[in-house]
Design a protein around this motif. Structure first.
Motif, PDB file in Angstrom:
ATOM      1  N   SER A  37     -15.311 -11.296  10.394  1.00 56.84           N
ATOM      2  CA  SER A  37     -14.849 -10.724   9.140  1.00 56.84           C
ATOM      3  C   SER A  37     -13.411 -11.203   8.953  1.00 56.84           C
ATOM      4  O   SER A  37     -12.479 -10.590   9.449  1.00 56.84           O
ATOM      5  N   TYR A  69     -12.230   3.045   7.296  1.00 58.84           N
ATOM      6  CA  TYR A  69     -12.649   1.837   6.566  1.00 58.84           C
ATOM      7  C   TYR A  69     -12.191   1.949   5.119  1.00 58.84           C
ATOM      8  O   TYR A  69     -12.937   2.390   4.234  1.00 58.84           O
ATOM      9  N   GLY A 110     -15.879  -6.966  -2.418  1.00 58.06           N
ATOM     10  CA  GLY A 110     -16.166  -6.352  -1.123  1.00 58.06           C
ATOM     11  C   GLY A 110     -15.737  -7.130   0.092  1.00 58.06           C
ATOM     12  O   GLY A 110     -16.092  -6.785   1.203  1.00 58.06           O
ATOM     13  N   SER A 111     -14.998  -8.236  -0.118  1.00 59.21           N
ATOM     14  CA  SER A 111     -14.595  -9.093   1.001  1.00 59.21           C
ATOM     15  C   SER A 111     -15.794  -9.701   1.718  1.00 59.21           C
ATOM     16  O   SER A 111     -15.702 -10.059   2.897  1.00 59.21           O
ATOM     17  N   GLU A 157     -20.734 -10.835  14.131  1.00 58.94           N
ATOM     18  CA  GLU A 157     -20.056 -10.974  12.833  1.00 58.94           C
ATOM     19  C   GLU A 157     -18.625 -11.455  12.982  1.00 58.94           C
ATOM     20  O   GLU A 157     -17.922 -11.062  13.914  1.00 58.94           O
ATOM     21  N   PHE A 190     -24.178   0.581  13.294  1.00 57.39           N
ATOM     22  CA  PHE A 190     -24.518  -0.541  12.411  1.00 57.39           C
ATOM     23  C   PHE A 190     -24.733  -1.817  13.239  1.00 57.39           C
ATOM     24  O   PHE A 190     -25.727  -2.533  13.062  1.00 57.39           O
ATOM     25  N   TYR A 234     -28.717  -6.307   7.481  1.00 54.54           N
ATOM     26  CA  TYR A 234     -29.069  -5.503   6.309  1.00 54.54           C
ATOM     27  C   TYR A 234     -30.567  -5.285   6.119  1.00 54.54           C
ATOM     28  O   TYR A 234     -31.145  -5.681   5.123  1.00 54.54           O
ATOM     29  N   ILE A 244     -20.498   3.363   6.518  1.00 51.06           N
ATOM     30  CA  ILE A 244     -19.223   2.757   6.958  1.00 51.06           C
ATOM     31  C   ILE A 244     -18.193   2.851   5.831  1.00 51.06           C
ATOM     32  O   ILE A 244     -17.034   3.218   6.047  1.00 51.06           O
ATOM     33  N   MET A 281     -16.947  -9.196  15.806  1.00 48.76           N
ATOM     34  CA  MET A 281     -17.798  -8.098  16.243  1.00 48.76           C
ATOM     35  C   MET A 281     -18.827  -8.660  17.228  1.00 48.76           C
ATOM     36  O   MET A 281     -19.448  -9.690  16.968  1.00 48.76           O
ATOM     37  N   PHE A 333     -24.320   0.660   6.425  1.00 44.94           N
ATOM     38  CA  PHE A 333     -23.175   0.010   5.782  1.00 44.94           C
ATOM     39  C   PHE A 333     -22.553   0.934   4.731  1.00 44.94           C
ATOM     40  O   PHE A 333     -21.336   1.063   4.647  1.00 44.94           O
ATOM     41  N   ASN A 357     -17.067 -12.998   5.684  1.00 47.70           N
ATOM     42  CA  ASN A 357     -18.088 -13.321   6.685  1.00 47.70           C
ATOM     43  C   ASN A 357     -18.160 -14.816   6.979  1.00 47.70           C
ATOM     44  O   ASN A 357     -18.826 -15.227   7.927  1.00 47.70           O
ATOM     45  N   TYR A 365     -12.946  -1.109  12.162  1.00 48.92           N
ATOM     46  CA  TYR A 365     -14.206  -1.580  12.759  1.00 48.92           C
ATOM     47  C   TYR A 365     -14.523  -0.829  14.055  1.00 48.92           C
ATOM     48  O   TYR A 365     -15.416  -1.224  14.806  1.00 48.92           O
TER      49      TYR A 365
HETATM   50  C1  AVJ Z   1     -19.634  -6.406   3.945  1.00 47.29           C
HETATM   51  C2  AVJ Z   1     -18.900  -8.240   5.254  1.00 47.29           C
HETATM   52  C3  AVJ Z   1     -17.348  -7.078   3.868  1.00 47.29           C
HETATM   53  O1  AVJ Z   1     -16.803  -7.426   7.057  1.00 47.29           O
HETATM   54  O2  AVJ Z   1     -15.945  -5.511   6.517  1.00 47.29           O
HETATM   55  C4  AVJ Z   1     -18.238  -3.548   7.851  1.00 47.29           C
HETATM   56  C5  AVJ Z   1     -19.263  -5.676   6.830  1.00 47.29           C
HETATM   57  N1  AVJ Z   1     -18.998  -5.011   9.219  1.00 47.29           N
HETATM   58  N2  AVJ Z   1     -18.050  -3.112   9.107  1.00 47.29           N
HETATM   59  C6  AVJ Z   1     -16.882  -6.312   6.531  1.00 47.29           C
HETATM   60  C7  AVJ Z   1     -18.838  -4.761   7.943  1.00 47.29           C
HETATM   61  C8  AVJ Z   1     -18.521  -3.992   9.930  1.00 47.29           C
HETATM   62  C9  AVJ Z   1     -18.175  -5.920   5.827  1.00 47.29           C
HETATM   63  N3  AVJ Z   1     -18.530  -6.902   4.759  1.00 47.29           N
END
Ligand code: AVJ
Length: 313
Positions: A279, A53, A158-159, A277, A213, A36, A47, A249, A44, A163, A203
């Protein structure tokens, strides 16, 4: 209107130290909070607008459809605290319904947060807004000094909790408990386990925004640490791992290559991955079990179209 922005300097040294540590691991790994920078924040937000998404749109719809119920379950609060508030878009519904006197938002991306929170405070003239430019994973406890007396609602939508692997999620919710205090409540939104093909698509959007991203992390390291990543030599690779219950990811090296970062050289074998990442996706009972260990009893929950919101306190 009352608005203040406080920046907690940390940044570049943490980034350098965490990147050097993460690249010495096997598999190589960098914490997702470093996505970020300003460009990462923009990507983001893009996305969240991609057709594949659904997460952000679904949460928005759930919060709209159930707002009356949710607000009634929460009751009166003096303050809303939102860690990782980003563009401060999500909290507006709750502000409208709960009318607290104070809002405290935090985000690792200080400059975008400053701008978003100031714009918000212009729309809510009676609200005292405090924006903390901080890495709350690191510095959450420092926010305590900026909280007013009274009942707090900690909002974690936002979930973002996804992470964190379960142990780390429990540790974070324990720290949220301490910050919110015994009278405090937690409203948390998270993505549910669902058809893995839907998760996979979210994703791997057709427009390539998630790929951009993910790859922007390398561009950021080039910009901020003087690294010499060649992004075209890495492949965005994201997939749902049903055994672990998470999207993983990665950036997979398309060639054998060396990269210099902050004076150190790192070797990537052909096919070697840089993990960027996790998720996690949940069932409702998985989150309530994690929250329970963190001292948060479940009060109410809502579910709609593969997304859930739970209230604790
Ligand atoms: C912000 C962590 C909820 O995990 O869906 C979106 C970040 N990474 N696409 C997620 C994210 C790839 C998002 N979060």
């Amino acid at each position: 209107m009352s608005f203040s922005f406080i920046n907690f300097p940390a940044d570049r040294d943490d980034l350098r130290a965490d990147v050097l540590t993460g690249l010495a691991l096997s598999p190589k790994s960098i914490p997702p909070k470093y996505f970020y920078d300003e460009q990462g924040c923009r990507l983001f937000e893009s996305i969240c607008a991609q057709p594949e998404y659904a997460l952000t749109r679904t949460e928005h719809t759930l919060m709209r459809d159930w707002l009356g119920d949710i607000a009634a379950a929460i009751g009166p609060v003096d303050c809303i605290i939102e860690p990782g508030a980003g563009d401060c878009a999500k909290v507006r519904r709750l502000l409208d319904a709960l009318r607290p006197a104070h809002l405290v938002v935090m985000d690792i991306a200080g400059a975008p947060l400053d701008a978003a929170a100031e714009a918000l405070s212009r729309n809510y003239p009676d609200l005292a807004v405090t924006a903390l430019g901080m890495d709350f994973i690191h510095d959450l406890e420092a926010a305590a000094a900026h909280l007013p007396a009274g009942r707090c609602l900690l909002y974690y939508p936002g979930s973002s909790i996804g992470n964190f692997p379960p142990d780390a999620a429990a540790a974070l919710l324990t720290r949220f408990r301490r910050l919110a205090g015994p009278e405090g409540q937690l409203l948390i939104g998270f993505d549910l386990k669902k058809d893995p093909l839907l998760l996979h698509a979210a994703y791997n959007d057709a427009a390539g925004v998630t790929a951009a991203f993910n790859l922007n992390l390398l561009a950021r390291l080039n910009r901020e640490l003087g690294a010499n990543f060649e992004p075209s030599r890495f492949r965005h690779y994201a997939f749902y791992n049903p055994v672990a219950g998470r999207i993983e990811m990665h950036l997979v090296s398309l060639a054998e290559q060396d990269v210099n970062i902050a004076g150190q050289r790192f070797h990537f074998a052909l096919g070697e991955t840089l993990h960027t990442e996790h998720s996690f996706k949940f069932r409702r009972d998985e989150v309530s079990a994690i929250a329970q260990t963190a001292g948060w009893p479940l009060k109410a929950e809502w579910e709609q179209d593969g997304f859930a919101v739970q209230l604790y306190g």
